[in-house]
Design a protein around this motif. Structure first.
Motif, short mmCIF file in Angstrom:
data_model
loop_
_atom_site.label_atom_id
_atom_site.label_comp_id
_atom_site.label_asym_id
_atom_site.label_seq_id
_atom_site.Cartn_x
_atom_site.Cartn_y
_atom_site.Cartn_z
N GLY A 282 0.82 -1.20 0.00
CA GLY A 282 0.00 0.00 0.00
C GLY A 282 0.85 1.26 0.00
N SER A 283 0.23 2.40 -0.24
CA SER A 283 0.94 3.66 -0.44
C SER A 283 1.35 4.30 0.88
CB SER A 283 0.04 4.63 -1.21
OG SER A 283 -1.06 5.01 -0.39
N ASP A 284 2.17 5.35 0.77
CA ASP A 284 2.51 6.15 1.94
C ASP A 284 1.25 6.75 2.55
OD1 ASP A 284 5.20 5.63 1.66
OD2 ASP A 284 5.65 7.51 0.62
N SER A 285 0.31 7.20 1.72
CA SER A 285 -0.92 7.78 2.24
C SER A 285 -1.69 6.78 3.09
CB SER A 285 -1.81 8.27 1.09
OG SER A 285 -1.25 9.39 0.45
N MET A 286 -1.70 5.51 2.68
CA MET A 286 -2.37 4.49 3.47
C MET A 286 -1.70 4.33 4.82
SD MET A 286 -2.72 0.40 2.98
CE MET A 286 -1.22 0.22 3.96
N ARG A 287 -0.37 4.28 4.82
CA ARG A 287 0.34 4.12 6.09
C ARG A 287 0.17 5.35 6.98
NH1 ARG A 287 3.58 1.21 2.59
NH2 ARG A 287 4.78 3.03 1.96
N LEU A 293 -4.93 6.70 12.70
CA LEU A 293 -5.86 5.82 13.43
C LEU A 293 -5.25 5.33 14.73
CD1 LEU A 293 -7.16 3.73 10.40
CD2 LEU A 293 -8.48 5.38 11.73
N LEU A 294 -3.98 4.97 14.69
CA LEU A 294 -3.31 4.49 15.91
C LEU A 294 -3.14 5.62 16.92
CD1 LEU A 294 -0.56 2.18 14.35
CD2 LEU A 294 -2.81 1.52 15.23
N ALA A 295 -2.81 6.82 16.43
CA ALA A 295 -2.58 7.95 17.33
C ALA A 295 -3.85 8.34 18.09
CB ALA A 295 -2.06 9.15 16.54
N ALA A 296 -5.01 8.16 17.47
CA ALA A 296 -6.28 8.56 18.10
C ALA A 296 -7.02 7.40 18.75
CB ALA A 296 -7.17 9.23 17.06
N MET A 297 -6.51 6.19 18.62
CA MET A 297 -7.32 5.01 18.97
C MET A 297 -7.68 4.94 20.45
SD MET A 297 -6.60 1.04 18.02
CE MET A 297 -6.69 1.42 16.26
N ALA A 298 -6.71 5.09 21.33
CA ALA A 298 -7.00 4.98 22.76
C ALA A 298 -7.95 6.08 23.21
CB ALA A 298 -5.71 5.03 23.57
N GLN A 299 -7.77 7.30 22.65
CA GLN A 299 -8.65 8.41 23.00
C GLN A 299 -10.08 8.20 22.48
OE1 GLN A 299 -6.85 12.07 21.61
NE2 GLN A 299 -4.80 11.29 22.06
N SER A 300 -10.21 7.44 21.39
CA SER A 300 -11.50 7.23 20.74
C SER A 300 -12.20 5.96 21.18
CB SER A 300 -11.32 7.17 19.21
OG SER A 300 -10.64 8.29 18.73
N THR A 301 -11.59 5.19 22.07
CA THR A 301 -12.15 3.88 22.42
C THR A 301 -13.57 3.99 22.95
OG1 THR A 301 -9.95 2.95 22.83
CG2 THR A 301 -11.81 1.81 23.83
N SER A 378 3.53 8.40 11.07
CA SER A 378 4.04 7.04 10.84
C SER A 378 3.30 6.05 11.73
CB SER A 378 5.53 6.97 11.14
OG SER A 378 5.97 5.62 11.11
N PRO A 379 2.93 4.88 11.18
CA PRO A 379 2.27 3.87 12.01
C PRO A 379 3.26 2.96 12.73
CG PRO A 379 2.31 3.12 9.75
CD PRO A 379 2.96 4.50 9.75
N GLY A 380 4.56 3.10 12.46
CA GLY A 380 5.51 2.14 12.99
C GLY A 380 5.45 0.84 12.21
#
Length: 451
Positions: A282-287, A293-301, A378-380
């Motif tokens: 997948g592309s850089d935009s996808m990553r 999504l990962l950065a906001a995930m815990a806050q959005s749970t 970056s998603p790591g």
């Protein structure tokens, strides 16, 4: 809009069997709230002249006002205007008499959108995509259990074919799908009448558990509408067949939970999937979207797991995530990148339970993804399996922690307007306090004489 209103009125003119309508908005818990109106009032509702209190959006799960809610006590529980969403008339054929639903959303007296409405929250996110020439394409997968409505606690339904009560798991069983064919057929027919794009149906892992997928559509607001309407339709058709349909996250402690998985990609102004660069990765935009999504995930749970019962589903080795992680073709993590042709490269978000509000879920997902794309987050590294041996950030382990994370989360503040965040936190705090005051039978049995 006038032509659309005329079309609806003409349709109603041809349906003399319909004598009443349901005019409704969707509240923060994903529950439709509104009025039964005579069919003669259809024009009034379609033209935005129907009124409903703003507080109807922020009631708790039991339908009670939120203590201290500014929309109730400081304003005298003022009314807002109900605007038609533009979704065509939605026939309902599972009630005692035929009716139809008019879906509405709230505005103030000036006609400006009321930002406490969850559908408005998603619309704001989509406006931000549109300003960049981008269009999310989304699809949803919803799981539910059929249960016996005569039982105090959930038990499997009686098969209409064998006459025996279901009591074992039957993942991907064609026989179980066939046994409930009349029920499933009626769901598909009702969805066809309402323009809900149903795709495949399967028997899932649990006793009497099914999953029905909805097709990808290039309109995330419509996709969320479809999910809300689908849940309502399944519940109605189930009652018609003598069952109850349960979208609780975890109705059985020892069996699979009900998930609400969201698949999405993003098209540019030329209709090109920006997640596709011709590779399997997948592309850089996808990553970058994954990074957001990962950065906001815990806050959005709290959005993905909004109820006391929701946290029974988020357990290790349950196909429901507990860590903030992503991976390729990995159903054990929160964010999965499915395989397949590169042109169909997409992201699957696997955190949400079927008990969540689809408007808030899609707003949280698409809002976080856009933050990631805009800031090139970056998603790591991707994770294999459940990430054993890795130090991964965790989702909030319980309801109270999730409420606190949502309230304090800076990413959440970028996605949702203040009026909605404040109302959602107040609603969830009130519900949490109510649960805290209720002692379960199991607690009494365990502790009454033993401690």
């Amino acid at each position: 809009m006038s032509d659309a209103i005329t079309d609806v009125l003409n349709w109603l003119e041809g349906r003399k069997d319909i004598q009443s309508l349901r005019a409704a908005v969707c509240d923060l818990n994903g529950i439709m709230r509104g009025k039964r109106i005579p069919v003669e009032q259809a024009r009034k509702a379609l033209e935005g002249k129907l009124r409903m209190p703003y507080s109807a959006i922020g009631l708790d799960i039991w339908g009670e006002d939120i203590e201290g809610n500014a929309q109730v006590f400081s304003t005298g529980d003022a009314d807002g205007l109900c605007h038609w969403t533009g979704r065509g008339i939605l026939p309902v054929n599972w009630t005692a008499h035929p009716t139809a639903l008019l879906p509405l959303w709230l505005a103030d007296d000036s006609g400006a959108p009321y930002l406490g409405d969850p559908r408005r929250a998603l619309a704001r996110i989509l406006d931000r995509y549109a300003a960049l020439g981008l269009t999310p394409v989304t699809a949803t997968e919803l799981e539910f259990y059929l249960v016996d409505p005569t039982s105090q606690r959930p038990v499997g339904p009686v098969s209409p074919v064998t006459g025996r009560r279901l009591d074992s798991d039957a993942a991907l069983s064609i026989d179980e799908v066939d046994d409930f064919e009349a029920f499933i057929h009626d769901i598909y027919e009702a969805c066809r009448m309402q323009g809900i794009p149903v795709d495949t149906a399967i028997a899932e892992n649990g006793v009497g558990q099914f999953e029905i997928n909805l097709n990808h559509v290039p309109d995330a607001l419509r996709a969320a509408d479809d999910a809300v309407l689908f849940k309502r339709t399944v519940k109605g058709i189930a009652r018609k067949h003598g069952f109850a349909a349960c979208f609780m996250a975890k109705p059985y402690g020892e069996r699979a939970g009900n998930g609400f998985h969201v698949h999405f990609s993003v098209l540019d102004k030329d209709g090109r999937n920006i997640f596709d660069d011709g590779s399997d990765q997948g592309s850089d935009s996808m990553r970058h979207a994954v990074g957001g999504l990962l950065a906001a995930m815990a806050q959005s749970t709290l959005v993905f797991a909004p109820h006391f019962n929701s946290y029974r589903r988020l357990r290790p080795r349950s196909y429901a995530p507990t860590a903030v992680a992503w991976g390729y073709e990995n159903r054990m993590v929160a964010i999965r990148i499915p395989g397949g042709p590169s042109a169909a490269r997409r992201i699957e978000h696997r955190v949400s339970g079927a008990d969540a509000n689809p408007y808030l879920v899609l707003a949280a997902i698409l809002g976080a993804a856009l933050i990631g794309i805009e800031r090139q987050l970056s998603p790591g590294e991707p994770t294999g399996g459940e990430g054993q041996g890795l130090t991964l950030a965790k989702l909030p382990p319980d309801w109270a922690s999730a409420i606190a994370a949502f309230e304090a989360g800076p990413r959440v503040a970028e996605i949702f307007p203040d009026v909605l965040r404040d109302a959602f936190v107040a609603c969830k705090r009130q519900e949490l306090n109510t649960f805290a005051l209720n002692v379960s039978d199991f607690e009494i049995e365990t502790y009454l004489e033993s401690v």
